[in-house]
Design an enzyme around this catalytic site. Sequence first.
Site, PDB file in Angstrom:
ATOM      1  N   ASP A   1     -10.329  12.999 -31.702  1.00 35.63           N
ATOM      2  CA  ASP A   1     -11.466  12.347 -32.335  1.00 35.63           C
ATOM      3  C   ASP A   1     -11.225  10.838 -32.400  1.00 35.63           C
ATOM      4  OD1 ASP A   1     -13.957  12.922 -33.878  1.00 35.63           O
ATOM      5  OD2 ASP A   1     -12.870  11.940 -35.510  1.00 35.63           O
TER       6      ASP A   1
ATOM      7  N   GLU B   1     -12.067  11.297 -27.315  1.00 34.68           N
ATOM      8  CA  GLU B   1     -13.448  10.871 -27.504  1.00 34.68           C
ATOM      9  C   GLU B   1     -13.483   9.367 -27.267  1.00 34.68           C
ATOM     10  OE1 GLU B   1     -17.050  10.773 -30.782  1.00 34.68           O
ATOM     11  OE2 GLU B   1     -14.984  10.734 -31.475  1.00 34.68           O
TER      12      GLU B   1
ATOM     13  N   ASP C   1      -9.675  20.407 -31.762  1.00 35.80           N
ATOM     14  CA  ASP C   1     -10.056  19.049 -32.133  1.00 35.80           C
ATOM     15  C   ASP C   1      -9.003  18.500 -33.081  1.00 35.80           C
ATOM     16  OD1 ASP C   1     -11.842  16.824 -32.501  1.00 35.80           O
ATOM     17  OD2 ASP C   1     -13.504  18.225 -32.238  1.00 35.80           O
TER      18      ASP C   1
ATOM     19  N   HIS D   1     -22.029  17.734 -29.912  1.00 30.73           N
ATOM     20  CA  HIS D   1     -22.444  17.928 -31.309  1.00 30.73           C
ATOM     21  C   HIS D   1     -22.839  16.614 -31.987  1.00 30.73           C
ATOM     22  CE1 HIS D   1     -18.379  16.495 -31.665  1.00 30.73           C
ATOM     23  NE2 HIS D   1     -18.598  16.242 -32.942  1.00 30.73           N
ATOM     24  N   ASP D   2     -22.654  15.491 -31.312  1.00 32.35           N
ATOM     25  CA  ASP D   2     -22.995  14.187 -31.893  1.00 32.35           C
ATOM     26  C   ASP D   2     -24.267  13.591 -31.306  1.00 32.35           C
ATOM     27  OD1 ASP D   2     -20.799  13.974 -33.623  1.00 32.35           O
ATOM     28  OD2 ASP D   2     -19.515  13.207 -32.027  1.00 32.35           O
TER      29      ASP D   2
HETATM   30  C1  GLC Z   1     -16.422  11.784 -34.033  1.00 32.52           C
HETATM   31  C2  GLC Z   1     -16.963  13.169 -34.180  1.00 32.52           C
HETATM   32  C3  GLC Z   1     -18.092  13.144 -35.155  1.00 32.52           C
HETATM   33  C4  GLC Z   1     -17.540  12.682 -36.494  1.00 32.52           C
HETATM   34  C5  GLC Z   1     -16.778  11.366 -36.365  1.00 32.52           C
HETATM   35  C6  GLC Z   1     -15.916  11.125 -37.560  1.00 32.52           C
HETATM   36  O1  GLC Z   1     -17.363  10.901 -33.540  1.00 32.52           O
HETATM   37  O2  GLC Z   1     -17.337  13.689 -32.924  1.00 32.52           O
HETATM   38  O3  GLC Z   1     -18.740  14.369 -35.274  1.00 32.52           O
HETATM   39  O4  GLC Z   1     -18.581  12.512 -37.410  1.00 32.52           O
HETATM   40  O5  GLC Z   1     -15.918  11.346 -35.257  1.00 32.52           O
HETATM   41  O6  GLC Z   1     -14.832  12.008 -37.570  1.00 32.52           O
END
Ligand code: GLC
Length: 560
Positions: free
Chosen positions: A202, A264, A97, A329-330
Amino acid sequence: MKKWWQEAVLYEIYCKSFFDSNGDGIGDLPGVLEKLPVLKELGIGCIWFTPIYCSPQVDNGYDVSDYRSIDPAYGTMDDFKRVLDAAHAMGIRIVMDQVLNHSSDEHFWFRESRKSKDNPYRNYYIWQPPKADGSEPNNWGSYFREGRGSAWEFDAATGEYYLHQYSVKMPDLNWEYPPLRKEIYEMLRFWADMGVDGFRLDIFTRLKKPEGFPDTQKQPDVLLDRNGFIVDKKMCTNVPGIHEIIHEMHKEVFGPCDVFTVGEGAGVNSENAPGFIGKEREELDTVYHFELAGRSKPVMRAEDFRRVQKAWYEVQKKGGWETQHFSNHDSARQVSNYGAEGKYRIASARLLAVLLLTTPGTPILYQGEEIGMVNVSYDHIEDYNDRYTVGDYRSMVEKGADPKETLAVLAPKSRDNARTPYQWDASPNAGFTKGTPWLRVNPCYPEINLKKDMEDPSGIFRGYQELIRIRAEHPVIPDGEIVFHLEDDPRIIAYTRKNEAESLLVLANLSGEEAPLQLPRELCEKNWKLLFSGRPECGGGLNAKHTLAPWESEVFLCTD
Ligand code: GLC
Ligand code: CA
């Protein structure tokens, strides 16, 4: 010739909650090493590690304080190299990541940056003077709704504000500043040189900020409004100039290092996706999007599924490459959201596995879904860790909402649903740790755990395993055509996958009721062999079939 990442199933590991090898309550790399064989058995081809770098853990590692390190809670760099080598020896790739929108405020760059206006690191971050009355540069609200709610934090040392779209402790990096870019590219090369196979980027769509930092015009959300600061997902998303940044990263790192990239896709949809993942663009290999599943999507109707799959298959036809995912995980757990807890948990989890693994593109599987883990519900806000849940809760209660009701509203979409420790077996703390887990274990673990699930030949793990094997044996799945049938049916998802060599038929009943089924004549006239049954106890086979049992799913191969 397909690329490895077009054939592999990606498996996302949230290390903190995976397996704790030393009893400190935190999952770690030696824990992953120990459990690699079971992932191999499952058949995955690649692991995506959420951030395991040094971090104060304000956002569980998405607040990085040293991009070239491993957080001691997870182990050492040598532990990481051991995992990398062992995975490679098993034919499993590793994707890291990369959190490039912001760092932790404890990163050396930020500690320097805030010291003075002429510090060499000042421009690594985004600083703005106050308005004439001393107030924040604009009305942007931070996603995590911390502090006063603003996305700007005043720093007394230099009398300016810094931007943080997320936590106060996660200042946004300044991508306008070439030395910062250069530093990031070198860091990415450091990991590529070590042998990692790819990067997950990310929130890459938010790296570029709008010029002049204009106020958002969005209306405040009454319950969540904090001092007039407005959370607007669009404020820094897909701002013109973003493509130049990603293209430069490709030119500097992704291309020359030959690494796989998955972004993402916050704000990415089937319309604008080709701009990021079209081959000729030289930006990213693929993205995952939120048009079907995500934190704000608690249901998935058959018609949504059809619409989104069709639109993304068009992206794929135009030369992009798509991904499939129902949770990560989100989000909350996919079985709780899109399947059914209770009586049909196993059936619905296997149905989701069918949809994930027989649709086009690269499937991304989140840890625990292969055993059908479900949502959790705690009575006290103190048991929650997710910054969204905690921030939204405070904001709503401040506005006079009832605390209990607020928690009941927020719990089903809390990211903690997906973050409770992995349930390995029925021993204390689900076998995750010998100590006290960093986040409470879901109390359902005596019932739902890997050991128990694996013993069931028609359990969830065995279902995933079989479907992953089927996917590998049938190249039509990653990129063959997808054609839907019975499109007026609100409950049934029916599609064929076709290329010159073979065709598959998939049937799924997205409901807890029996669903009568009348397939089109041309399909009935073909000979179909059952490859996989989501509910073998219901008796499979197409010819005799006039109804699908609740949450039943089946995959057939045409033998004509
Ligand atoms: C992305 C990640 C998340 C995080 C956010 C800020 O959405 O997947 O878990 O809180 O970015 O980095
Ligand atoms: Ca540990």
